[in-house]
Write a protein that holds these residues in place. Sequence first.
Motif, short mmCIF file in Angstrom:
data_model
loop_
_atom_site.label_atom_id
_atom_site.label_comp_id
_atom_site.label_asym_id
_atom_site.label_seq_id
_atom_site.Cartn_x
_atom_site.Cartn_y
_atom_site.Cartn_z
N LEU A 72 -57.92 62.98 13.31
CA LEU A 72 -57.77 63.18 14.75
C LEU A 72 -57.75 64.66 15.11
CD1 LEU A 72 -55.08 60.43 15.41
CD2 LEU A 72 -57.37 60.47 16.42
N ALA A 73 -57.27 65.48 14.19
CA ALA A 73 -57.13 66.93 14.47
C ALA A 73 -57.49 67.69 13.20
CB ALA A 73 -55.69 67.24 14.87
N GLY A 74 -58.42 68.62 13.33
CA GLY A 74 -58.80 69.43 12.17
C GLY A 74 -59.53 68.61 11.12
N ASP A 75 -59.54 69.11 9.88
CA ASP A 75 -60.32 68.45 8.83
C ASP A 75 -59.43 67.96 7.68
OD1 ASP A 75 -59.54 70.83 7.76
OD2 ASP A 75 -61.56 71.60 7.34
N ALA A 76 -58.15 67.75 8.00
CA ALA A 76 -57.25 67.23 6.97
C ALA A 76 -56.21 66.35 7.64
CB ALA A 76 -56.58 68.41 6.22
N LEU A 77 -55.43 65.67 6.82
CA LEU A 77 -54.40 64.78 7.34
C LEU A 77 -53.44 65.54 8.25
CD1 LEU A 77 -53.23 61.80 6.93
CD2 LEU A 77 -51.59 62.90 5.39
N SER A 78 -53.15 64.98 9.43
CA SER A 78 -52.13 65.53 10.32
C SER A 78 -51.14 64.41 10.65
CB SER A 78 -52.75 66.07 11.61
OG SER A 78 -53.14 64.98 12.45
N TYR A 79 -50.02 64.81 11.27
CA TYR A 79 -49.05 63.78 11.65
C TYR A 79 -49.59 62.87 12.75
CZ TYR A 79 -47.60 66.81 15.57
OH TYR A 79 -47.59 67.57 16.72
N ALA A 80 -50.61 63.31 13.48
CA ALA A 80 -51.25 62.40 14.44
C ALA A 80 -51.90 61.24 13.69
CB ALA A 80 -52.27 63.14 15.29
N ASP A 81 -52.47 61.54 12.53
CA ASP A 81 -53.09 60.48 11.72
C ASP A 81 -52.03 59.50 11.21
OD1 ASP A 81 -55.61 61.72 12.01
OD2 ASP A 81 -55.29 62.95 10.23
N THR A 82 -50.92 60.01 10.67
CA THR A 82 -49.89 59.09 10.16
C THR A 82 -49.31 58.27 11.32
OG1 THR A 82 -48.22 60.86 10.21
CG2 THR A 82 -49.33 60.47 8.11
N SER A 83 -49.22 58.88 12.49
CA SER A 83 -48.71 58.13 13.64
C SER A 83 -49.67 57.02 14.07
CB SER A 83 -48.45 59.09 14.82
OG SER A 83 -47.37 59.95 14.52
#
Lengths: 240, 240
Positions: A164-175
């Motif tokens: 969702l943001a940038g090119d790596a895992l972010s907390y938006a993805d875990t959410s």
Amino acid sequence: MTYELYYWPGIQGRGEFVRLALEAAGADYVDIAREPEAQGKGVPALMALLNGATVTRPPFAPPILKDGALLLAHTALILHHLGPKLGLVPADEAGRLWTHQLQLTFTDFIKEIHDTHHPIASGLYYEDQKAEAARYGAEFWKTRVAKYLGYCERVLERNDGKHLAGDALSYADTSLFQIVTGLRYAFPKRMARMEKDWPKVVALRDAVERQPRVAAYLASKRRIPFNEHGLFRKYPELDA
Amino acid sequence: MTYELYYWPGIQGRGEFVRLALEAAGADYVDIAREPEAQGKGVPALMALLNGATVTRPPFAPPILKDGALLLAHTALILHHLGPKLGLVPADEAGRLWTHQLQLTFTDFIKEIHDTHHPIASGLYYEDQKAEAARYGAEFWKTRVAKYLGYCERVLERNDGKHLAGDALSYADTSLFQIVTGLRYAFPKRMARMEKDWPKVVALRDAVERQPRVAAYLASKRRIPFNEHGLFRKYPELDA
């Protein structure tokens, strides 16, 4: 540096978005209200933060995070603060703000999800607002889920297709993982019919589930099972 | 540096929290959707940000702020970003986070206020959910208003008694002004009976109203009057 998380011990709830970020990053944290009262922890330690007369900046509600001298409440704020420390946001400020913006949109979605079982009042039982919940749910599934998850699909398309943001895992993805997983738990029939509309969202959910630290967490006792006291509740009559 | 605000032109709504902060600070801004379409502004300019296929980081909903190359959406995020630039947050990071935490609590409160007229679905008319609104309102006034405004009173008591954060006006203060003012508009009888329970909250509201720039704004045509399309709606049958 050990983070202290204060959240209701029996549910995933809103605290789970913080737990998932901490776990995905392998952070050192204590889930205080799930620890023994005899050690000064447990729910009384949480209540002391909520009701203590000497807390200068009192939190309104859990989840609450203690990071050294800093006391922070509200899921989205905690994640915004933790993001750079856990390596779960893009490094640039614009990317960090964007991730926070996504989490704030999730905050709104999560409240709407909560209201599928409590449209009249969070202080009343579900059983006392079943008729209203049925009517709320019809509208929610007709318009709101597609609006939010369709939005996430669009965000993924305009980014790299995988985050969702940038090119790596972010907390938006875990959410987003937690939201889709929770919706599947609470509304298995509806999600089975609809989720093909958001293939990138589903692929992201699956990728987060496979991330080694997240996978280890989900298989552990630290992951509280979904239940009918939390945010996502399985009431078959609402899953038409 | 001229800020560009994008929000629905006919209502105060959530955008008003941003307008109030900009006005209280005397910031240079353009309320884009209220400017002429012939100049490339108006509602089409707002819709282009919401629906434009080339917006890399699409906003989910207004309000939206353009600050140079930065595009931000969500009231609380916009205020968090603007706070230091407008001098409307304490200078230290902990104070800045605390102010954001308060605004996030207001975000939750504002959604609950919105649902007093739309408990079932924002996409339906109020007239189609009047029965549910009556029931929602009874619970809202029995428990929720006192929970939120009592919390604000407590925060004021534990700070300097006059400001929610730090020792000067912050955007949390202007937001609380808007909430109390809006509740008075929508529910004059209920508020007249109850607001004596929160004397510091009321005093803060009055102080913000007297701040010279805020006073000038409120007297100007830039302040859209409250109406029954916005967040705070006066439906006499809900004001028992």
